[in-house]
Design a protein around this motif. Structure first.
Motif, PDB file in Angstrom:
ATOM      1  N   MET A   1       0.859  -1.171   0.000  1.00 31.02           N
ATOM      2  CA  MET A   1       0.000   0.000   0.000  1.00 31.02           C
ATOM      3  C   MET A   1       0.908   1.239   0.000  1.00 31.02           C
ATOM      4  SD  MET A   1      -3.090   0.826   0.010  1.00 31.02           S
ATOM      5  CE  MET A   1      -4.277   2.026   0.367  1.00 31.02           C
ATOM      6  N   PRO A   2       1.212   1.801  -1.184  1.00 33.67           N
ATOM      7  CA  PRO A   2       2.129   2.942  -1.264  1.00 33.67           C
ATOM      8  C   PRO A   2       1.670   4.158  -0.461  1.00 33.67           C
ATOM      9  CG  PRO A   2       1.738   2.011  -3.424  1.00 33.67           C
ATOM     10  CD  PRO A   2       0.798   1.339  -2.491  1.00 33.67           C
ATOM     11  N   PRO A   7       5.796  -0.822   0.394  1.00 30.98           N
ATOM     12  CA  PRO A   7       6.073  -1.098  -1.022  1.00 30.98           C
ATOM     13  C   PRO A   7       5.476  -2.435  -1.454  1.00 30.98           C
ATOM     14  CG  PRO A   7       8.013  -1.532   0.275  1.00 30.98           C
ATOM     15  CD  PRO A   7       6.981  -0.971   1.226  1.00 30.98           C
ATOM     16  N   PRO A   8       5.265  -2.616  -2.776  1.00 27.98           N
ATOM     17  CA  PRO A   8       4.759  -3.910  -3.263  1.00 27.98           C
ATOM     18  C   PRO A   8       5.774  -5.015  -3.008  1.00 27.98           C
ATOM     19  CG  PRO A   8       4.807  -2.266  -5.026  1.00 27.98           C
ATOM     20  CD  PRO A   8       5.416  -1.642  -3.836  1.00 27.98           C
ATOM     21  N   LYS A   9       5.281  -6.213  -2.648  1.00 23.32           N
ATOM     22  CA  LYS A   9       6.160  -7.359  -2.368  1.00 23.32           C
ATOM     23  C   LYS A   9       5.646  -8.577  -3.125  1.00 23.32           C
ATOM     24  CE  LYS A   9       7.479  -5.860   2.227  1.00 23.32           C
ATOM     25  NZ  LYS A   9       7.560  -6.199   3.631  1.00 23.32           N
ATOM     26  N   GLN A  10       6.556  -9.500  -3.391  1.00 25.38           N
ATOM     27  CA  GLN A  10       6.192 -10.757  -4.038  1.00 25.38           C
ATOM     28  C   GLN A  10       5.425 -11.610  -3.034  1.00 25.38           C
ATOM     29  OE1 GLN A  10       6.736 -11.553  -7.278  1.00 25.38           O
ATOM     30  NE2 GLN A  10       5.561 -13.415  -6.918  1.00 25.38           N
ATOM     31  N   GLY A  11       4.248 -12.110  -3.454  1.00 27.47           N
ATOM     32  CA  GLY A  11       3.442 -12.947  -2.568  1.00 27.47           C
ATOM     33  C   GLY A  11       3.957 -14.366  -2.514  1.00 27.47           C
ATOM     34  N   ALA A  15      -0.591 -16.736  -7.826  1.00 31.93           N
ATOM     35  CA  ALA A  15      -1.202 -15.481  -8.271  1.00 31.93           C
ATOM     36  C   ALA A  15      -2.467 -15.755  -9.078  1.00 31.93           C
ATOM     37  CB  ALA A  15      -0.210 -14.699  -9.116  1.00 31.93           C
ATOM     38  N   LYS A  19       1.811 -10.514 -13.572  1.00 30.36           N
ATOM     39  CA  LYS A  19       2.247  -9.135 -13.328  1.00 30.36           C
ATOM     40  C   LYS A  19       1.875  -8.205 -14.476  1.00 30.36           C
ATOM     41  CE  LYS A  19       6.113 -10.088 -10.257  1.00 30.36           C
ATOM     42  NZ  LYS A  19       7.555  -9.974 -10.051  1.00 30.36           N
ATOM     43  N   PHE A  22      -1.752  -7.286 -14.240  1.00 28.76           N
ATOM     44  CA  PHE A  22      -1.903  -6.346 -13.133  1.00 28.76           C
ATOM     45  C   PHE A  22      -1.454  -4.947 -13.542  1.00 28.76           C
ATOM     46  CE2 PHE A  22      -0.104  -4.123  -9.457  1.00 28.76           C
ATOM     47  CZ  PHE A  22      -1.220  -4.043  -8.645  1.00 28.76           C
ATOM     48  N   LYS A  23      -0.296  -4.875 -14.224  1.00 23.34           N
ATOM     49  CA  LYS A  23       0.241  -3.587 -14.657  1.00 23.34           C
ATOM     50  C   LYS A  23      -0.699  -2.897 -15.646  1.00 23.34           C
ATOM     51  CE  LYS A  23       4.283  -1.500 -16.807  1.00 23.34           C
ATOM     52  NZ  LYS A  23       5.538  -1.751 -17.510  1.00 23.34           N
ATOM     53  N   GLN A  26      -3.696  -1.527 -13.793  1.00 23.25           N
ATOM     54  CA  GLN A  26      -3.343  -0.327 -13.037  1.00 23.25           C
ATOM     55  C   GLN A  26      -3.207   0.885 -13.966  1.00 23.25           C
ATOM     56  OE1 GLN A  26      -3.428  -0.120  -9.712  1.00 23.25           O
ATOM     57  NE2 GLN A  26      -4.106  -2.242  -9.857  1.00 23.25           N
TER      58      GLN A  26
END
Length: 180
Positions: A1-2, A7-11, A15, A19, A22-23, A26
């Motif tokens: 949550m910026p 910062p974003p992290k690898q789960g 998934a 990615k 997602f990008k 966004q």
């Protein structure tokens, strides 16, 4: 949550989306999406590129087919691996089905209320802008009248008799010229 400084992290789980997806989502949410326009769009085939093949889900292309006596418009799939490759659909049939689909669509009541509020706000803003413009124009008219009165007073002042006589001569010349 910026927004919170996280910062974003690898789960550590599998998934749901990759990615890249997602990008792109966004970017679209941020308003940075890009939709290229086709150079070959024409009024002959308004649905070209917008309607997709049912088998391979790629956009249809279109063409005028030449018959013995006339040319006929068709939409068709040009994907070689598709079962519908080279099969054409008459333009009238496809566009007729599209029109029927559009006629079935009905906006929700909430959409009407939101649109109504938007138009009312826009209309009120437009009215306020007109009133402000009217006030500004009336102020400008008053200023110009005041300036005109100053010029007339200055021209009638005794120390400017030679200017006054020059104005009269010029006015007589203009009147004489207009009569011609």
């Amino acid at each position: 949550m910026p927004a919170w400084g996280i910062p974003p992290k690898q789960g550590h789980h599998e998934a749901l989306i990759n990615k890249q997806t997602f990008k792109s989502i966004q970017e679209r949410l941020a308003g940075n999406s890009y939709a290229p326009t086709r150079k070959d769009l024409s009024s002959d085939f308004p649905l070209r590129g917008a309607v997709c093949c049912a088998d391979c889900e790629t956009p249809f292309t279109s063409a005028w087919s030449k018959g013995r006596n006339k040319r006929s418009p068709y939409y068709l799939c040009y994907t070689k691996s598709c079962d519908s490759y080279g099969k054409s659909i008459k333009r009238a049939d496809l566009e007729g089905a599209f029109e029927e689909l559009l006629e079935q669509l009905q906006p929700m009541n909430e959409m009407f209320s939101v649109a109504s509020k938007m138009f009312k706000t826009l209309w009120q803003t437009y009215g306020l802008n007109l009133q402000e413009n009217k006030k500004q124009l009336l102020t400008d008219i008053q200023n110009l009248k005041h300036q005109k009165d100053k010029v007339i007073d200055a021209a009638n002042h005794p120390s400017y008799k030679h200017v006054n006589s020059a104005f009269k001569k010029l006015n007589l010349k203009l009147l004489h010229w207009r009569k011609k």
